[in-house]
Design a protein around this motif. Structure first.
Motif, PDB file in Angstrom:
ATOM      1  N   VAL A  72     -10.866   6.595  -8.121  1.00  0.00           N
ATOM      2  CA  VAL A  72     -10.450   5.377  -7.407  1.00  0.00           C
ATOM      3  C   VAL A  72     -10.718   4.156  -8.292  1.00  0.00           C
ATOM      4  CG1 VAL A  72     -10.774   3.932  -5.370  1.00  0.00           C
ATOM      5  CG2 VAL A  72     -10.844   6.423  -5.158  1.00  0.00           C
ATOM      6  N   PHE A  73      -9.663   3.459  -8.623  1.00  0.00           N
ATOM      7  CA  PHE A  73      -9.740   2.260  -9.466  1.00  0.00           C
ATOM      8  C   PHE A  73      -9.936   1.052  -8.560  1.00  0.00           C
ATOM      9  CE2 PHE A  73      -8.285   3.706 -13.720  1.00  0.00           C
ATOM     10  CZ  PHE A  73      -8.026   5.031 -13.403  1.00  0.00           C
ATOM     11  N   ASN A  74     -11.187   0.671  -8.381  1.00  0.00           N
ATOM     12  CA  ASN A  74     -11.493  -0.377  -7.407  1.00  0.00           C
ATOM     13  C   ASN A  74     -11.649  -1.734  -8.086  1.00  0.00           C
ATOM     14  OD1 ASN A  74     -12.317  -1.971  -5.342  1.00  0.00           O
ATOM     15  ND2 ASN A  74     -14.221  -0.849  -4.910  1.00  0.00           N
ATOM     16  N   ASN A  75     -10.631  -2.569  -7.951  1.00  0.00           N
ATOM     17  CA  ASN A  75     -10.716  -3.946  -8.449  1.00  0.00           C
ATOM     18  C   ASN A  75     -10.703  -4.955  -7.298  1.00  0.00           C
ATOM     19  OD1 ASN A  75      -8.102  -3.633  -7.655  1.00  0.00           O
ATOM     20  ND2 ASN A  75      -7.171  -4.144  -9.625  1.00  0.00           N
ATOM     21  N   SER A  76     -10.917  -4.435  -6.075  1.00  0.00           N
ATOM     22  CA  SER A  76     -11.005  -5.282  -4.870  1.00  0.00           C
ATOM     23  C   SER A  76      -9.783  -6.165  -4.668  1.00  0.00           C
ATOM     24  CB  SER A  76     -12.267  -6.155  -4.918  1.00  0.00           C
ATOM     25  OG  SER A  76     -13.405  -5.337  -4.988  1.00  0.00           O
ATOM     26  N   MET A  77      -8.647  -5.635  -4.983  1.00  0.00           N
ATOM     27  CA  MET A  77      -7.429  -6.426  -4.737  1.00  0.00           C
ATOM     28  C   MET A  77      -6.172  -5.548  -4.813  1.00  0.00           C
ATOM     29  SD  MET A  77      -6.817  -8.459  -8.310  1.00  0.00           S
ATOM     30  CE  MET A  77      -8.492  -8.810  -8.813  1.00  0.00           C
ATOM     31  N   PHE A  78      -5.116  -6.065  -4.240  1.00  0.00           N
ATOM     32  CA  PHE A  78      -3.778  -5.537  -4.498  1.00  0.00           C
ATOM     33  C   PHE A  78      -3.359  -6.132  -5.840  1.00  0.00           C
ATOM     34  CE2 PHE A  78      -3.270  -5.304   0.334  1.00  0.00           C
ATOM     35  CZ  PHE A  78      -3.285  -3.912   0.377  1.00  0.00           C
ATOM     36  N   GLY A  79      -3.834  -5.488  -6.917  1.00  0.00           N
ATOM     37  CA  GLY A  79      -3.774  -6.100  -8.234  1.00  0.00           C
ATOM     38  C   GLY A  79      -2.368  -6.408  -8.725  1.00  0.00           C
ATOM     39  N   THR A  80      -1.454  -5.494  -8.491  1.00  0.00           N
ATOM     40  CA  THR A  80      -0.077  -5.716  -8.967  1.00  0.00           C
ATOM     41  C   THR A  80       0.492  -7.009  -8.398  1.00  0.00           C
ATOM     42  OG1 THR A  80       0.287  -3.347  -9.052  1.00  0.00           O
ATOM     43  CG2 THR A  80       2.250  -4.734  -9.025  1.00  0.00           C
TER      44      THR A  80
ATOM     45  N   GLY B 153      -5.549   3.382  -6.809  1.00  0.00           N
ATOM     46  CA  GLY B 153      -6.159   2.063  -6.694  1.00  0.00           C
ATOM     47  C   GLY B 153      -6.910   1.966  -5.383  1.00  0.00           C
ATOM     48  N   ASP B 154      -7.670   0.891  -5.209  1.00  0.00           N
ATOM     49  CA  ASP B 154      -8.370   0.714  -3.931  1.00  0.00           C
ATOM     50  C   ASP B 154      -7.358   0.498  -2.808  1.00  0.00           C
ATOM     51  OD1 ASP B 154      -7.926  -1.634  -5.438  1.00  0.00           O
ATOM     52  OD2 ASP B 154      -9.341  -2.788  -4.247  1.00  0.00           O
ATOM     53  N   GLY B 155      -6.305  -0.263  -3.088  1.00  0.00           N
ATOM     54  CA  GLY B 155      -5.242  -0.441  -2.092  1.00  0.00           C
ATOM     55  C   GLY B 155      -4.538   0.880  -1.829  1.00  0.00           C
ATOM     56  N   GLU B 156      -4.178   1.537  -2.894  1.00  0.00           N
ATOM     57  CA  GLU B 156      -3.494   2.829  -2.814  1.00  0.00           C
ATOM     58  C   GLU B 156      -4.278   3.837  -1.967  1.00  0.00           C
ATOM     59  OE1 GLU B 156      -0.655   4.151  -4.340  1.00  0.00           O
ATOM     60  OE2 GLU B 156      -1.132   6.148  -3.559  1.00  0.00           O
TER      61      GLU B 156
HETATM   62 MG   LIG Z   1      -6.603  -2.667  -6.600  1.00  0.00          MG
END
Ligand SMILES: [Mg+2]
Ligand SMILES: Cc1ncc(C[n+]2csc(CCOP(=O)(O)OP(=O)(O)O)c2C)c(N)n1
Length: 566
Positions: free
Chosen positions: A467-475, A442-445
């Motif tokens: 890289v899975f970039n959703n611009s957030m700490f999605g979880t 992830g982006d955070g990861e």
């Molecule tokens: Mg994310």
């Protein structure tokens, strides 16, 4: 017999070689210069990392991948604290690992000298054994024990502190023999009892997990499951113990479990668990099996006697390594399986349905179809590709849709540690350069340990990073919308340009925002990593609203608001 005089550092490095160490990971410190000096003329490859968290994760991944203790060297206080995430992961994941920490010299000890920590206290709960070696002539003894402890019974991490003055002391001492991992084996009477229980069952299910597995154990469990027509599930993040294309593999019992598989576990009348701890993630929060006395008849094999009965009182508890258990199960006379023979195909069909394209992507429902991304990866890459990930919702795209190949194709932390994806992939590629290695991050990861891209470039590790970039700490955002709908707090991220970042490190980087662009980008990444032995990164930019394959943040929020309004 007299032995040549050697420094503590030399005795230590010689001992590592006696135990077959070929690779070590670490970040240097002035506290263990004598070890660094002895490494200079050794056969051990010392991989230099950029942060101790990365080094410890690489060592942990080495342990998972090879079954031999991953070796990590760090310096005092600051180095030791940075490394702790890898030790914690090795503990929760039952991975053999040894962390060596340079320590304050005995002349200043217990004054809270510069960077001083008592590692016996600090690491007490996180390691199988923590010790400090105070006399150079006892190094061979401590190392032999460290390797025994790390690999025997339930494998795990050992921490050894090395006082600086001890390392430069000279001693005349013999080396030891190489270590021999010790595992218990089932008694014939226990296998006979299991056979009786299996013969009485209507809905048996096999669950695999934990440490100590090897290729033979994986082959033996195939023999056993085929002979008895048993469906086989794998515990959280131990998904590669059975080739996922094998007809008997019916899915993973982890976070976001297939509801039909959850029902099968709940409704099983006999659960044969080989190796897993039956922890919170594997039991859906101790719900699939009730604690302490599960409704299902339970046979629990685990390498550590103290684990058996600690949460679940199995009807039959068997202290055994996975290879020892599987060898005896493969040799067991099969039972009459006519009561459940059809189950394997039914459960496999349910898994296939669960792995089909999610409705949200049907008819071009989103510009970037992450399901299709995984399909393209599976089509393009070999079956023995190693997939790594850390923590985050993005991991579901791997766990649910990737069909893991045979053993040691998955490197993922059951500890749920973020930051694992990048270093474990780099470590794996360094250890097994012939394998294709793909990190899902992830982006955070990615940003937790992304600096290890420098290590990848330095050692020619051609890893492919997705890289899975959703611009957030999605979880966390997902949990937030569920518990505190509409109140976004502490979960938004402003990210760097990941593709440019990869290029800055000396690798290749691309950004993909549309489904059709992924396959060609992947082909370029595969060609680049093979040709240049350097990393390639593909940043997937997508709408963060799509938080799981089944749900959007919007629907989660609306449901939560409706629930609160009631
Ligand atoms: Mg994310
Ligand atoms: C070291 C560490 N810190 C914090 C967490 C808590 N945590 C779990 S998942 C997550 C967010 C992951 O974000 P990202 O990698 O962007 O993945 P996403 O969920 O957005 O797909 C966080 C902060 C953790 N598991 N590990």
């Amino acid at each position: 017999m007299t032995h040549p005089s050697r420094s503590g550092g030399q005795i230590l490095v010689d001992a590592l070689q006696v135990h077959g160490v070929d690779t070590a990971f670490g970040v240097p410190g002035e506290s263990y210069l004598d070890v660094l000096d002895a490494l200079h003329d050794s056969h051990i490859r010392f991989i230099i990392n950029r942060q101790e968290g990365g080094a410890a994760f690489m060592a942990e991944a080495y342990g998972k991948l090879t079954g031999k203790p991953g070796i990590c060297f760090v310096t005092r206080g600051p180095g030791a604290t940075n490394a702790s995430i890898g030790v914690h992961t090795a503990y929760q994941d039952s991975t053999p690992m040894i962390l060596f920490i340079g320590q304050v010299g005995g002349d200043f000890m217990d004054r809270e000298a510069f960077q001083e920590i008592d590692y016996r206290r600090m690491y007490g709960q996180m390691a199988k054994w923590v010790a400090q070696i105070d006399r150079a002539e006892r190094i061979p003894e401590y190392l032999a024990r460290a390797f025994q402890v790390a690999t025997s019974g339930r494998p795990g991490p050992v921490v050894l502190a090395l006082p600086e003055d001890m390392l430069v002391t000279h001693a005349q001492v013999a080396d030891t023999r190489a270590y021999q991992p010790v595992q218990a084996a089932p008694a014939a009477s226990q296998i006979a009892q299991l056979r009786t229980m299996l013969a009485q069952a209507q809905k048996p299910l096999l669950l695999l997990g934990g440490g100590t597995w090897n290729a033979q154990a994986c082959a033996d469990i195939v023999t056993f499951s085929e002979a008895n027509a048993l469906p086989v599930a794998c515990a959280f993040r131990f998904q590669d113990l059975l080739d996922n294309d094998h007809p008997h593999y019916i899915g993973d019992v982890g976070i976001g479990i297939n509801p039909t598989l959850a029902a099968r576990v709940r409704e099983a009348d006999l659960l044969i668990a080989i190796g897993p701890r039956l922890g919170e993630m594997t039991t859906s929060g101790y719900a699939l099996l009730e604690a302490p006395v599960p409704r299902q008849r339970l046979v629990h094999f685990h390498p550590a006697p103290e684990e058996l009965g600690s949460v679940y009182q199995a009807e039959l508890m068997i202290a055994s390594g996975a290879p020892q258990a599987c060898a005896m199960l493969a040799a067991m006379a099969p039972v009459d399986a006519s009561a459940w023979r059809g189950t394997v195909a039914e459960a496999k069909a349910e898994l296939r349905a669960w792995q089909a394209q999610p409705p949200v992507f049907k008819d071009g429902g989103a510009p970037l179809d992450l399901w299709q991304v995984v399909q393209e990866l599976m089509a393009a890459l070999p079956r023995d590709t190693i997939i790594t990930n850390g923590a985050g919702n993005y991991a579901t795209w791997a766990h649910r849709f990737w069909r893991y190949g045979a053993m040691r194709t998955q490197l993922a932390p059951t500890s749920g540690a973020m930051g694992y994806a990048v270093p474990s992939a780099v470590g794996a590629k360094i250890v097994a350069p012939e394998r294709t290695v793909v990190a899902f991050a992830g982006d955070g990861e990615f940003m937790m340990t992304g600096q290890e891209l420098a290590t990848a470039v330095q050692y020619g590790a051609g890893v492919i990073f997705i890289v899975f970039n959703n611009s957030m700490f999605g979880t966390i955002r997902m949990h937030q919308e569920r518990e505190y709908p509409g109140r976004v707090s502490g979960t938004q991220l402003h990210n760097p340009d990941f593709a440019a970042l990869a290029q800055a490190y000396g690798g290749q980087g691309e950004i993909v925002e549309a489904t059709a662009d992924f396959a060609p980008a992947l082909a370029r990444a595969v060609a680049y990593t093979a040709e240049h032995k350097l990393p390639a990164l593909i940043e997937l930019r997508y709408d963060g609203n799509l938080i799981t394959p089944n749900a959007t943040l919007e629907t989660i929020r609306k449901n939560a608001e409706a629930g609160k309004a009631k």
